[in-house]
Design a protein around this motif. Sequence first.
Motif, mmCIF file in Angstrom:
data_model
loop_
_atom_site.group_PDB
_atom_site.id
_atom_site.type_symbol
_atom_site.label_atom_id
_atom_site.label_comp_id
_atom_site.label_asym_id
_atom_site.label_seq_id
_atom_site.Cartn_x
_atom_site.Cartn_y
_atom_site.Cartn_z
ATOM 1 N N ALA A 79 0.879 -1.130 0.035
ATOM 2 C CA ALA A 79 -0.020 -0.101 0.083
ATOM 3 C C ALA A 79 0.957 1.158 -0.071
ATOM 4 C CB ALA A 79 -0.966 -0.072 1.174
ATOM 5 N N LEU A 80 1.882 1.249 0.730
ATOM 6 C CA LEU A 80 2.769 2.352 0.910
ATOM 7 C C LEU A 80 3.657 2.614 -0.477
ATOM 8 C CD1 LEU A 80 4.295 1.999 4.447
ATOM 9 C CD2 LEU A 80 2.624 3.809 3.834
ATOM 10 N N PHE A 81 4.028 1.654 -0.921
ATOM 11 C CA PHE A 81 4.876 1.616 -2.234
ATOM 12 C C PHE A 81 3.993 2.175 -3.467
ATOM 13 C CE2 PHE A 81 6.531 -0.375 -6.217
ATOM 14 C CZ PHE A 81 7.932 0.376 -6.223
ATOM 15 N N GLU A 82 2.611 1.461 -3.444
ATOM 16 C CA GLU A 82 1.733 1.914 -4.815
ATOM 17 C C GLU A 82 1.344 3.207 -4.576
ATOM 18 O OE1 GLU A 82 1.739 -0.098 -7.272
ATOM 19 O OE2 GLU A 82 2.604 -1.754 -6.154
ATOM 20 N N THR A 83 1.171 3.776 -3.069
ATOM 21 C CA THR A 83 0.752 5.075 -3.042
ATOM 22 C C THR A 83 1.982 6.055 -3.528
ATOM 23 O OG1 THR A 83 -0.979 4.428 -1.275
ATOM 24 C CG2 THR A 83 -0.134 6.595 -1.183
ATOM 25 N N LEU A 84 3.129 5.705 -2.985
ATOM 26 C CA LEU A 84 4.262 6.279 -3.539
ATOM 27 C C LEU A 84 4.394 6.676 -4.950
ATOM 28 C CD1 LEU A 84 7.032 8.013 -2.629
ATOM 29 C CD2 LEU A 84 7.945 5.550 -2.824
ATOM 30 N N LEU A 85 4.275 5.531 -5.598
ATOM 31 C CA LEU A 85 4.193 5.582 -7.150
ATOM 32 C C LEU A 85 3.023 6.522 -7.551
ATOM 33 C CD1 LEU A 85 4.765 1.779 -8.102
ATOM 34 C CD2 LEU A 85 6.433 3.544 -8.483
ATOM 35 N N LEU A 86 1.912 6.385 -7.098
ATOM 36 C CA LEU A 86 0.695 7.260 -7.572
ATOM 37 C C LEU A 86 1.190 8.625 -7.186
ATOM 38 C CD1 LEU A 86 -2.359 7.143 -8.608
ATOM 39 C CD2 LEU A 86 -2.762 6.726 -6.300
ATOM 40 N N GLN A 87 1.481 9.006 -6.008
ATOM 41 C CA GLN A 87 1.643 10.420 -5.531
ATOM 42 C C GLN A 87 3.030 10.904 -6.366
ATOM 43 O OE1 GLN A 87 0.299 12.245 -3.221
ATOM 44 N NE2 GLN A 87 -1.249 10.742 -3.208
ATOM 45 N N THR A 88 3.983 10.218 -6.868
ATOM 46 C CA THR A 88 4.761 10.719 -7.765
ATOM 47 C C THR A 88 4.511 10.876 -9.058
ATOM 48 O OG1 THR A 88 5.939 8.617 -8.063
ATOM 49 C CG2 THR A 88 6.834 9.926 -6.169
#
Length: 172
Positions: free
Chosen positions: A62-71
């Motif tokens: 969840a953290l990694f995918e959110t990071l990819l999305l946020q960037t």
Amino acid sequence: MNIAINLLLYQAGWFACVLGAANGLPWVGALAAAGIIAWHLARAARPSRELALVATAVVAGALFETLLLQTGWVRFDAGVLFDGTAPYWMVALWAIFATTLNVSLRALRPHAWLAAAFGALGAPAAYYAGANLGAMEFAATGLALAAIGIGWALLAPALFVAARRLDGYAQP
């Protein structure tokens, strides 16, 4: 036989999540993932340990995918419960990936460099396939895949360390 069943269930879950999201039915993949996880836990010698491993992968994912999305590297249209966060079907993929760590991918656990290579090469291929099937989009494909590869090269070995510590398939 358990290894083959584990691999087949993971692949079936992957397709359910990706094709469900691509067709506007992300709940199909999440439901399939829940069934796969339940089946996996029912066969574990120590289900609570495997559940802890699944939870660890869910948080990391969840953290990694959110990071990819946020960037801005990736975009998801289906299954986003809260704007700016990873879609639940993508997090479900991390959960079912965790079910492979102590079964079909068990041989990778003592080899951090192999786990890193597996993550660096396998994850971008899976994301690329998912994008081609319509489940997600990349802002800049090459750069996004490089970021995914780097992230998975770091996360895969960490998940395998967690799998060793939370091995619910080892005999008590």
